[in-house]
Design a protein around this motif. Structure first.
Motif, mmCIF file in Angstrom:
data_model
loop_
_atom_site.group_PDB
_atom_site.id
_atom_site.type_symbol
_atom_site.label_atom_id
_atom_site.label_comp_id
_atom_site.label_asym_id
_atom_site.label_seq_id
_atom_site.Cartn_x
_atom_site.Cartn_y
_atom_site.Cartn_z
ATOM 1 N N ASP A 89 5.457 -17.490 31.955
ATOM 2 C CA ASP A 89 6.800 -17.580 31.378
ATOM 3 C C ASP A 89 6.687 -17.541 29.850
ATOM 4 O O ASP A 89 6.070 -18.417 29.247
ATOM 5 C CB ASP A 89 7.463 -18.873 31.832
ATOM 6 C CG ASP A 89 8.896 -19.002 31.336
ATOM 7 O OD1 ASP A 89 9.471 -17.984 30.914
ATOM 8 O OD2 ASP A 89 9.426 -20.135 31.389
ATOM 9 N N PRO A 90 7.262 -16.530 29.191
ATOM 10 C CA PRO A 90 7.113 -16.404 27.739
ATOM 11 C C PRO A 90 7.693 -17.588 26.962
ATOM 12 O O PRO A 90 7.137 -17.961 25.919
ATOM 13 C CB PRO A 90 7.875 -15.112 27.399
ATOM 14 C CG PRO A 90 8.033 -14.382 28.679
ATOM 15 C CD PRO A 90 7.997 -15.395 29.757
ATOM 16 N N SER A 91 8.765 -18.189 27.437
ATOM 17 C CA SER A 91 9.347 -19.313 26.695
ATOM 18 C C SER A 91 8.423 -20.536 26.753
ATOM 19 O O SER A 91 8.290 -21.266 25.767
ATOM 20 C CB SER A 91 10.726 -19.667 27.251
ATOM 21 O OG SER A 91 10.633 -20.145 28.577
ATOM 22 N N GLN A 92 7.756 -20.747 27.900
ATOM 23 C CA GLN A 92 6.806 -21.863 28.004
ATOM 24 C C GLN A 92 5.578 -21.611 27.144
ATOM 25 O O GLN A 92 5.043 -22.531 26.529
ATOM 26 C CB GLN A 92 6.378 -22.073 29.463
ATOM 27 C CG GLN A 92 7.378 -22.834 30.301
ATOM 28 C CD GLN A 92 7.494 -24.285 29.869
ATOM 29 O OE1 GLN A 92 8.391 -24.626 29.103
ATOM 30 N NE2 GLN A 92 6.609 -25.116 30.350
ATOM 31 N N VAL A 93 5.121 -20.369 27.089
ATOM 32 C CA VAL A 93 3.968 -20.031 26.244
ATOM 33 C C VAL A 93 4.330 -20.257 24.781
ATOM 34 O O VAL A 93 3.533 -20.791 24.002
ATOM 35 C CB VAL A 93 3.502 -18.586 26.509
ATOM 36 C CG1 VAL A 93 2.451 -18.156 25.499
ATOM 37 C CG2 VAL A 93 2.956 -18.447 27.926
ATOM 38 N N GLU A 94 5.537 -19.870 24.404
ATOM 39 C CA GLU A 94 5.982 -20.080 23.017
ATOM 40 C C GLU A 94 6.081 -21.574 22.714
ATOM 41 O O GLU A 94 5.727 -22.026 21.613
ATOM 42 C CB GLU A 94 7.327 -19.398 22.803
ATOM 43 C CG GLU A 94 7.755 -19.305 21.359
ATOM 44 C CD GLU A 94 6.767 -18.522 20.510
ATOM 45 O OE1 GLU A 94 6.566 -18.921 19.348
ATOM 46 O OE2 GLU A 94 6.191 -17.534 20.997
ATOM 47 N N LYS A 95 6.556 -22.352 23.678
ATOM 48 C CA LYS A 95 6.629 -23.803 23.523
ATOM 49 C C LYS A 95 5.226 -24.392 23.326
ATOM 50 O O LYS A 95 5.018 -25.293 22.514
ATOM 51 C CB LYS A 95 7.281 -24.397 24.770
ATOM 52 C CG LYS A 95 7.912 -25.727 24.623
ATOM 53 C CD LYS A 95 8.606 -26.069 25.949
ATOM 54 C CE LYS A 95 9.445 -27.284 25.869
ATOM 55 N NZ LYS A 95 10.045 -27.636 27.154
ATOM 56 N N ALA A 96 4.251 -23.878 24.075
ATOM 57 C CA ALA A 96 2.867 -24.339 23.954
ATOM 58 C C ALA A 96 2.297 -23.994 22.584
ATOM 59 O O ALA A 96 1.609 -24.814 21.958
ATOM 60 C CB ALA A 96 2.006 -23.731 25.053
ATOM 61 N N LYS A 97 2.598 -22.796 22.098
ATOM 62 C CA LYS A 97 2.105 -22.396 20.770
ATOM 63 C C LYS A 97 2.705 -23.276 19.678
ATOM 64 O O LYS A 97 2.025 -23.651 18.719
ATOM 65 C CB LYS A 97 2.439 -20.927 20.508
ATOM 66 C CG LYS A 97 1.595 -19.965 21.300
ATOM 67 C CD LYS A 97 1.989 -18.525 20.982
ATOM 68 C CE LYS A 97 1.214 -17.532 21.813
ATOM 69 N NZ LYS A 97 1.622 -16.141 21.527
ATOM 70 N N LEU A 98 3.976 -23.607 19.818
ATOM 71 C CA LEU A 98 4.636 -24.472 18.841
ATOM 72 C C LEU A 98 4.017 -25.872 18.850
ATOM 73 O O LEU A 98 3.759 -26.461 17.795
ATOM 74 C CB LEU A 98 6.132 -24.556 19.140
ATOM 75 C CG LEU A 98 6.978 -25.393 18.192
ATOM 76 C CD1 LEU A 98 6.967 -24.787 16.795
ATOM 77 C CD2 LEU A 98 8.386 -25.522 18.707
ATOM 78 N N ALA A 99 3.745 -26.402 20.025
ATOM 79 C CA ALA A 99 3.110 -27.725 20.120
ATOM 80 C C ALA A 99 1.704 -27.689 19.549
ATOM 81 O O ALA A 99 1.276 -28.635 18.871
ATOM 82 C CB ALA A 99 3.090 -28.191 21.567
#
Length: 126
Positions: A89-99
């Protein structure tokens, strides 16, 4: 059929016995655990220990570094959880990168805390 002690199953007898003993044993346990009466010291002067400014700044430095490192570690763990559960899921991957980015910023601030506090100590002048 009457309920005489001979007719009551052993488990019920054990339960009744434990209930009868629970109150007194709890009271004895609390009496042993709780502290006794404390009395104030009637004599002698009380001195407040005030630290010098360099000691206060060193203590502040240790606290700030610890708090920043703990928060950064929390963000690092969150990044790993987000990444592991993303499932493409791209939104979850982006959330992980932000964290992960927040974790790196936190670790960077923890490393720079001594330098920032040296600057503050220089400004205050001690």
């Amino acid at each position: 059929m009457s309920r005489t002690p001979q007719n009551i199953p052993r488990t019920q007898q054990a339960a009744r016995l434990s209930l009868r003993l629970a109150g007194p044993l709890t009271g004895v346990g609390l009496a042993l655990i709780l502290p006794g009466t404390a009395y104030a010291d009637p004599g002698g002067a009380v001195y407040l220990a005030a630290n010098s400014l360099p000691v206060v700044i060193a203590n502040l430095q240790a606290w700030i570094m610890g708090i920043l490192a703990a928060i950064a570690t929390l963000f690092l763990v969150l990044a790993g959880v987000y990444w592991a559960t993303a499932g493409g899921d791209p939104s979850q991957v982006e959330k992980a990168k932000l964290a992960l980015r927040n974790a790196l910023i936190g670790y960077g601030l923890a490393v720079l805390a001594p330098i920032l506090l040296q600057v503050i100590q220089g400004i205050v002048g001690s």
